[in-house]
Design a protein around this motif. Structure first.
Motif, PDB file in Angstrom:
ATOM      1  N   SER A  65       0.822  -0.696   0.232  1.00  0.00           N
ATOM      2  CA  SER A  65      -0.075  -0.091   0.152  1.00  0.00           C
ATOM      3  C   SER A  65       0.980   0.709  -0.100  1.00  0.00           C
ATOM      4  O   SER A  65       0.374   2.811   0.055  1.00  0.00           O
ATOM      5  CB  SER A  65      -1.178  -0.277   1.110  1.00  0.00           C
ATOM      6  OG  SER A  65      -0.668  -0.224   2.477  1.00  0.00           O
ATOM      7  N   ASN A  66       2.156   1.541   0.198  1.00  0.00           N
ATOM      8  CA  ASN A  66       2.693   2.337  -0.024  1.00  0.00           C
ATOM      9  C   ASN A  66       3.857   2.495  -0.567  1.00  0.00           C
ATOM     10  O   ASN A  66       4.287   3.462  -1.087  1.00  0.00           O
ATOM     11  CB  ASN A  66       3.868   2.782   1.713  1.00  0.00           C
ATOM     12  CG  ASN A  66       3.393   2.282   2.991  1.00  0.00           C
ATOM     13  OD1 ASN A  66       2.110   3.269   2.390  1.00  0.00           O
ATOM     14  ND2 ASN A  66       4.118   1.879   3.989  1.00  0.00           N
ATOM     15  N   LEU A  67       3.795   1.398  -1.430  1.00  0.00           N
ATOM     16  CA  LEU A  67       4.759   1.689  -2.622  1.00  0.00           C
ATOM     17  C   LEU A  67       4.162   2.243  -4.319  1.00  0.00           C
ATOM     18  O   LEU A  67       4.747   1.908  -5.364  1.00  0.00           O
ATOM     19  CB  LEU A  67       5.070   0.008  -3.711  1.00  0.00           C
ATOM     20  CG  LEU A  67       5.841  -0.514  -2.357  1.00  0.00           C
ATOM     21  CD1 LEU A  67       5.994  -1.790  -2.720  1.00  0.00           C
ATOM     22  CD2 LEU A  67       7.510   0.285  -2.728  1.00  0.00           C
ATOM     23  N   TYR A  68       2.460   2.391  -3.956  1.00  0.00           N
ATOM     24  CA  TYR A  68       2.053   2.889  -5.688  1.00  0.00           C
ATOM     25  C   TYR A  68       2.056   1.455  -6.677  1.00  0.00           C
ATOM     26  O   TYR A  68       2.406   2.869  -7.701  1.00  0.00           O
ATOM     27  CB  TYR A  68       2.341   4.459  -5.500  1.00  0.00           C
ATOM     28  CG  TYR A  68       1.924   5.221  -4.338  1.00  0.00           C
ATOM     29  CD1 TYR A  68       0.731   4.842  -4.555  1.00  0.00           C
ATOM     30  CD2 TYR A  68       2.685   5.389  -2.989  1.00  0.00           C
ATOM     31  CE1 TYR A  68       0.263   6.368  -3.105  1.00  0.00           C
ATOM     32  CE2 TYR A  68       2.616   6.484  -2.413  1.00  0.00           C
ATOM     33  CZ  TYR A  68       1.978   6.575  -1.940  1.00  0.00           C
ATOM     34  OH  TYR A  68       0.714   7.571  -1.265  1.00  0.00           O
ATOM     35  N   ILE A 103       4.043  -3.999 -11.429  1.00  0.00           N
ATOM     36  CA  ILE A 103       5.211  -2.238 -10.815  1.00  0.00           C
ATOM     37  C   ILE A 103       4.417  -0.865  -9.951  1.00  0.00           C
ATOM     38  O   ILE A 103       3.787  -0.837  -9.857  1.00  0.00           O
ATOM     39  CB  ILE A 103       5.913  -1.702 -12.251  1.00  0.00           C
ATOM     40  CG1 ILE A 103       5.190  -1.059 -12.739  1.00  0.00           C
ATOM     41  CG2 ILE A 103       6.154  -3.269 -12.637  1.00  0.00           C
ATOM     42  CD1 ILE A 103       5.882  -0.445 -13.943  1.00  0.00           C
ATOM     43  N   SER A 104       5.649  -0.826  -8.883  1.00  0.00           N
ATOM     44  CA  SER A 104       5.394   0.169  -8.411  1.00  0.00           C
ATOM     45  C   SER A 104       5.254   1.305  -9.564  1.00  0.00           C
ATOM     46  O   SER A 104       6.737   2.165 -10.623  1.00  0.00           O
ATOM     47  CB  SER A 104       6.993   0.647  -7.824  1.00  0.00           C
ATOM     48  OG  SER A 104       6.807   1.704  -6.952  1.00  0.00           O
ATOM     49  N   LEU A 105       4.718   2.791  -9.436  1.00  0.00           N
ATOM     50  CA  LEU A 105       5.158   3.623  -9.923  1.00  0.00           C
ATOM     51  C   LEU A 105       5.954   4.886  -9.500  1.00  0.00           C
ATOM     52  O   LEU A 105       6.129   5.745 -10.487  1.00  0.00           O
ATOM     53  CB  LEU A 105       3.164   4.109  -9.863  1.00  0.00           C
ATOM     54  CG  LEU A 105       2.189   3.580 -10.647  1.00  0.00           C
ATOM     55  CD1 LEU A 105       0.984   4.781 -10.721  1.00  0.00           C
ATOM     56  CD2 LEU A 105       2.766   2.582 -12.259  1.00  0.00           C
ATOM     57  N   VAL A 106       6.250   4.571  -8.189  1.00  0.00           N
ATOM     58  CA  VAL A 106       7.151   5.912  -8.475  1.00  0.00           C
ATOM     59  C   VAL A 106       9.099   5.738  -8.557  1.00  0.00           C
ATOM     60  O   VAL A 106       9.661   4.387  -8.680  1.00  0.00           O
ATOM     61  CB  VAL A 106       7.202   5.290  -6.356  1.00  0.00           C
ATOM     62  CG1 VAL A 106       8.605   6.342  -6.334  1.00  0.00           C
ATOM     63  CG2 VAL A 106       6.645   5.015  -5.624  1.00  0.00           C
TER      64      VAL A 106
END
Length: 339
Positions: free
Chosen positions: A185-188, A201-204
């Motif tokens: 939930s913290n990796l967007y 995949i993470s969008l960050v």
């Protein structure tokens, strides 16, 4: 840089390719194995050239084309979605390894487009580099899936794999940044049904994180672990751990081993996740809670207590899953999906 402030991944030395203990391969935490494959003939210097690497690989490659991904310089080697999210920021092509290595050489010549990112991902070693594994062996029990990864300065966005993973650096230097599963939930994370290469995949952008757009990423970083691997090093990544991988050198190659800690006859859980999105997520809150309770009872907290009152010979899918029961269950699921 954010990486300088993160916890270090635990590391060990002295493990050899022919003697990796079950204590390593059954861990639930990541581990760096320094120098694990430093004795491999394939291992190149940290700043190896494609000429040097290609000279070694030419002993094994064949004419089968590999799939290569190409991204323009403005992506800075970070493969993912385009700005409109209606496609991806890279193109896909194919060429034999020999031709691809020549392409890498051209990119790095004076006047070449060295900022163009080219990446070969997850390609079976045995099919494209026959004989490589005999010359560069590693004792992993069972029948692992063995792939190679090849490219210049590229970044693989944070993602998870269902199998356990032992990744061995052959050429170049790579930074691995890992997160436990509960950081999802913290990796967007982006779409789960339309992904660049199969995994969500993470969008960050880890090199330039936008904390206004992704504020909870700061929490993810508090739970992150990171390390830079040199040629000959390896990393054990437990099943379902998120990992972000950045190639730091001009010339990079990695060989990884995937294996599953599950009965061979059991299906991938990802299909169950997609079906849960389809069938449960949009229900009213009280119904979702009811199904959460059933899932916990029959799946996540399942034990002898949940079935002890049912005669063993009629427990069906709630009992031991043998090949016949699994085939019957698959047919039941398929029939329900098609009804």
């Amino acid at each position: 840089m954010i990486f300088d402030k993160l916890a270090a991944i635990e590391s060990t030395e002295g493990v050899t390719p022919d003697a990796i203990s079950s204590a390593v391969l059954e861990r639930t935490q990541p581990l760096i194995l320094r120098g694990l494959v430093s004795s491999w003939p394939a291992v190149q210097p940290a700043e190896a050239s494609f000429e040097e690497l290609g000279s070694y690989l030419s002993k094994f490659w064949n004419d089968r084309p590999v799939t290569a991904y190409v991204a323009a310089p403005e992506t800075k080697g970070r493969f993912g979605y385009n700005e409109a999210f209606n496609g991806f920021n890279f193109k896909k092509g194919s060429a034999p390894l020999e031709g691809l290595m020549e392409r890498f050489k051209e990119l790095n010549k004076p006047g070449g487009d060295a900022d163009m990112s080219v990446y070969v991902g997850s390609t079976p070693v045995e099919g494209w580099l026959p004989g490589f594994l005999e010359a560069n062996s590693l004792a992993i029990p069972g029948d692992p899936l063995i792939n190679f990864w090849l490219g210049n300065r590229t970044t693989v966005a944070a993602h998870y794999d269902f199998p356990c993973n032992l990744a061995c650096v052959v050429a170049g230097r790579r930074r691995f940044t890992l997160f436990p599963t509960d950081q999802v939930s913290n990796l967007y994370v982006g779409p789960i049904d339309r992904t660049p290469s199969g995994q969500p995949i993470s969008l960050v952008d880890f090199d330039e994180p936008d904390f206004q757009r992704f504020p909870r990423f700061a929490i993810a970083l508090e739970n992150a672990q990171t390390a830079v691997l040199e040629p000959g090093d390896a990393i054990f990544i437990p099943s379902m751990w998120w990992h972000h991988v950045k190639a730091l050198s001009v010339c990079n190659m990695l060989v990884n081993y995937w294996w599953l800690k599950r009965p061979e006859i059991v299906d991938s859980p990802f299909g169950a996740l997609l079906h849960a999105v389809l069938s449960i997520r949009s229900l009213p809150p009280e119904q979702r809670e009811a199904w959460r309770t059933l899932m916990e009872h029959y799946v996540f907290d399942a034990g002898q207590d949940s079935v002890s009152h049912i005669p063993e010979h009629v427990r069906g899918c709630l009992g031991e899953l043998d090949a016949q029961t699994i085939e019957q269950l698959r047919k039941e699921v398929a029939d329900r999906l098609n009804s």
